[in-house]
Write an enzyme that holds these catalytic residues in place. Structure first.
Site: not given
Ligand code: KIV
Length: 287
Positions: A50, A88, A186
């Site tokens: 994000s 992530d 989510e």
């Molecule tokens: O990238 C992020 O912050 C996420 C959340 C929206 C779950 O994956």
């Protein structure tokens, strides 16, 4: 709240779940936010893709690269050494091959993260197995998965029927069998998330998935009020208005500069009076 002085590990998170204590999970992308979150006792920080939207101004998460993600991950790891940090995996950093998945997940770990997160269920189970076999802790991500925005037709609530929730369960079980330690749900109805949690051994985190989960994730910009954009999910709750505070501070600074109030004498370095006199005499000489 976990003991702030001790490093949070997978074992700490499992013991929070076992005790029925809710884990506090937020995103962070930079050093100061990580420092403040750790001081406040946040248990987990997600260096989320994000960042593409919150930090880089993109319309969605798809275009952020591993190189960009690692800059954010290193800053967060420096700022929050005792918090559990999840990197992530961005779009196309794990979908193509097990080798890519291990290499990119490993890059997050060497950047200071404790685990990685990837989106998808059965279709990425082989990648999850490859990463866990390489010794990397993996969190799954199901429900609304922003990297599949094209397939899901936008940011839409998932799991709204028993059939749809059962399909999420099959995906979560595939991740569990592949060795994931946790899953993030989510945008699921609270009843669907509760149904899923009852049937899983995984630690279950939720963002927009109601209260019946082991911990809550928020996007830090959403709670702090400095997200620039028009996406405002139903589950967002604001705890500060940083947008107004920051803009007001820039306006006040601009007015002070333009009106000559900044810098004031207290913002200037001192000089011995004799040197000041010599400088102004030299300036006059030149004139
Ligand atoms: O990238 C992020 O912050 C996420 C959340 C929206 C779950 O994956």
């Amino acid at each position: 709240m976990t003991d702030c002085r001790k490093k949070v590990t997978v074992a700490t998170l499992a013991s929070l779940k076992a005790r029925g204590a809710k884990a506090v999970f937020a995103t962070a992308y930079d050093y100061p936010t990580a420092v403040f979150a750790e001081r406040a006792g946040v248990d987990l920080l997600l260096v989320g893709d994000s960042a593409a939207m919150t930090m880089l101004g993109h319309a969605n998460t798809l275009s952020i690269t591993m190189t960009e993600m690692l800059v954010f991950a290193r800053a967060v790891a420096r700022g929050a050494p005792r918090t559990f940090i999840v990197g992530d995996l961005p779009f196309l950093s794990y979908q193509l091959s097990n080798e890519d998945a291990i290499r990119n997940a490993g890059a997050f770990i060497t950047a200071g993260c404790d685990a990685v997160k990837c989106e998808g269920g059965a279709r990425v189970a082989d990648r999850v197995r490859a990463m866990t076999d390489a010794g990397i802790a993996v969190m799954g991500h199901l429900g609304l998965t922003p990297q599949s925005i094209g397939q899901q037709g936008g940011y839409r609530v998932q799991g709204k029927t028993l059939g749809a929730t059962r399909r999420v369960l099959d995906d979560a079980l595939a991740l569990q069998d592949a060795g994931a330690f946790a899953v993030l749900f989510e945008a699921l109805p609270a009843e669907s998330a509760a149904y899923l949690r009852e049937r899983l051994d995984l630690i279950v985190y939720g963002i927009g998935a109601g209260p019946e989960v082991d911990g809550q994730l928020v996007i830090s910009h959403d709670i702090l009020g400095n997200f620039v954009g028009d996406i405002k999910p139903k589950f967002v709750s604001r705890y500060a208005d940083l947008d107004t505070i920051i803009e007001r501070a820039f306006r006040a600074y601009a007015e002070d500069v333009r009106d000559g109030r900044f810098p004031a004498p207290e913002h200037c370095y001192a000089i011995a009076p004799a040197e000041a006199a010599a400088l102004s005499a030299a300036t006059l000489d030149r004139a």
